[in-house]
Design an enzyme around this catalytic site. Sequence first.
Site, mmCIF file in Angstrom:
data_model
loop_
_atom_site.group_PDB
_atom_site.id
_atom_site.type_symbol
_atom_site.label_atom_id
_atom_site.label_comp_id
_atom_site.label_asym_id
_atom_site.label_seq_id
_atom_site.Cartn_x
_atom_site.Cartn_y
_atom_site.Cartn_z
ATOM 1 N N ASP A 1 -7.971 12.008 -2.704
ATOM 2 C CA ASP A 1 -6.706 11.382 -2.952
ATOM 3 C C ASP A 1 -5.760 10.820 -4.025
ATOM 4 O O ASP A 1 -6.570 10.865 -5.246
ATOM 5 C CB ASP A 1 -6.927 10.835 -1.573
ATOM 6 C CG ASP A 1 -5.202 10.092 -1.267
ATOM 7 O OD1 ASP A 1 -4.148 10.894 -0.685
ATOM 8 O OD2 ASP A 1 -4.810 9.124 -0.767
ATOM 9 N N SER A 2 -4.362 10.459 -4.160
ATOM 10 C CA SER A 2 -3.761 9.931 -4.310
ATOM 11 C C SER A 2 -4.236 8.073 -4.706
ATOM 12 O O SER A 2 -4.076 7.955 -5.662
ATOM 13 C CB SER A 2 -2.659 9.456 -4.756
ATOM 14 O OG SER A 2 -2.202 9.256 -2.902
ATOM 15 N N CYS B 1 -4.929 14.642 0.996
ATOM 16 C CA CYS B 1 -3.617 14.061 0.504
ATOM 17 C C CYS B 1 -2.627 14.855 1.271
ATOM 18 O O CYS B 1 -2.931 16.236 0.873
ATOM 19 C CB CYS B 1 -3.834 13.980 -0.679
ATOM 20 S SG CYS B 1 -2.450 13.674 -1.318
ATOM 21 N N GLU C 1 -1.733 0.676 0.166
ATOM 22 C CA GLU C 1 -2.356 0.302 -0.771
ATOM 23 C C GLU C 1 -2.949 -1.016 -1.709
ATOM 24 O O GLU C 1 -3.240 -1.784 -1.971
ATOM 25 C CB GLU C 1 -2.055 0.644 -2.633
ATOM 26 C CG GLU C 1 -2.445 3.045 -2.465
ATOM 27 C CD GLU C 1 -3.566 3.142 -1.779
ATOM 28 O OE1 GLU C 1 -4.286 2.159 -3.626
ATOM 29 O OE2 GLU C 1 -4.377 4.461 -2.155
ATOM 30 N N CYS D 1 0.309 12.270 6.247
ATOM 31 C CA CYS D 1 0.224 11.206 5.070
ATOM 32 C C CYS D 1 -1.003 10.509 5.327
ATOM 33 O O CYS D 1 -1.698 10.280 6.151
ATOM 34 C CB CYS D 1 1.469 10.510 4.539
ATOM 35 S SG CYS D 1 0.111 9.166 3.409
ATOM 36 N N HIS E 1 -2.710 7.507 4.643
ATOM 37 C CA HIS E 1 -2.746 6.857 4.172
ATOM 38 C C HIS E 1 -2.331 5.902 5.458
ATOM 39 O O HIS E 1 -2.742 5.109 6.036
ATOM 40 C CB HIS E 1 -2.200 6.528 3.635
ATOM 41 C CG HIS E 1 -2.416 5.903 1.842
ATOM 42 N ND1 HIS E 1 -2.114 7.539 1.186
ATOM 43 C CD2 HIS E 1 -2.534 5.089 1.766
ATOM 44 C CE1 HIS E 1 -3.224 6.661 -0.273
ATOM 45 N NE2 HIS E 1 -2.878 4.921 -0.129
HETATM 46 N N1 DGL Z 1 -2.536 9.941 1.346
HETATM 47 C C1 DGL Z 1 -1.484 10.175 0.574
HETATM 48 C C2 DGL Z 1 -1.131 11.868 1.280
HETATM 49 O O1 DGL Z 1 -1.422 11.968 2.369
HETATM 50 C C3 DGL Z 1 -1.020 9.733 -0.636
HETATM 51 C C4 DGL Z 1 0.883 9.919 -0.791
HETATM 52 C C5 DGL Z 1 1.318 9.386 -1.814
HETATM 53 O O2 DGL Z 1 1.089 9.010 -2.771
HETATM 54 O O3 DGL Z 1 2.350 9.075 -1.887
HETATM 55 O O4 DGL Z 1 0.176 11.829 1.390
#
Ligand code: DGL
Length: 280
Positions: free
Chosen positions: A10-11, A73, A151, A185, A187
Amino acid sequence: MNNKAIGVFDSGLGGLTAVKELLKVLPHENIVYFGDTGRVPYGDKSQKTILKYALQDIEFLKSLDVKMILAACGTVSSTLDESAVKIDVPFTGVVKPTATAAANVTRNNRIGIIGTTATIKSGAYRRELLKINPHFQIFEQDCPLFVPLVENGFIESDNQATLIIAEKYLAGLRNHKIDTLIFGCTHYPIISEIISRVIGPEVRLVDSGREAAVFAANILRFSENLAERKTSGSCTFYVSDTVSSFSKNAELFLQQNVTSKVKMVDIEKYSPASFNEKFT
Ligand code: DGL
């Protein structure tokens, strides 16, 4: 039997929502996780940049000889056309499993989707839902500040900053009488208590990290690629920026000590063979 690790990326922290579920449903599996903390967020980047990052993330996990890759992600899953790139390892994103779960949950066929700007713009969840049932009514909202809030650790259920922003983003969706809300998302499940409080307890929340993990587990089970059940699995985490802030929030979320298991990696070193033609 296959004792190689499952690769998840993931990011940043969001993919841990998938890891948490994998640890629950497949306790014997080894997991390697990559969080691109040096380049998060992805959701406000161009398609080209997201694709470049995604291919580097995949290449890094492939270098660890994983047996499967889960793109935990929503942004990557909505942007990457799996049929257009050669991945060479069983691969899944989050869109299809999450849309399928939401379609099973809704009773009034009115489904909300929240995600990053790139995800909502892509229309990927909408398309997948309408393939399942063209009569679904779908309402979408991008929530670009949620990822930076998570984050940065604004995740306690009574966090006032996150609550105010959630109220602003979700006010429109509340008027549409949805009975199901997709966390497009990964997150967002980390702040699910706040989102639920704002959208209302009657709305069922569908967690893309969780659904993708269950889907990945089923792929491994049906292809007889699960690890031996002898020992419990291990988890190793890689990040592209400092270890400390990731560790702190990951520990809060996973409720286990991870600091000694987190390593830093130079993600820019990883590029697939076809990379230069596409991105330079
Ligand atoms: N967890 C990522 C997602 O599902 C986050 C993306 C981001 O870094 O903006 O989209």
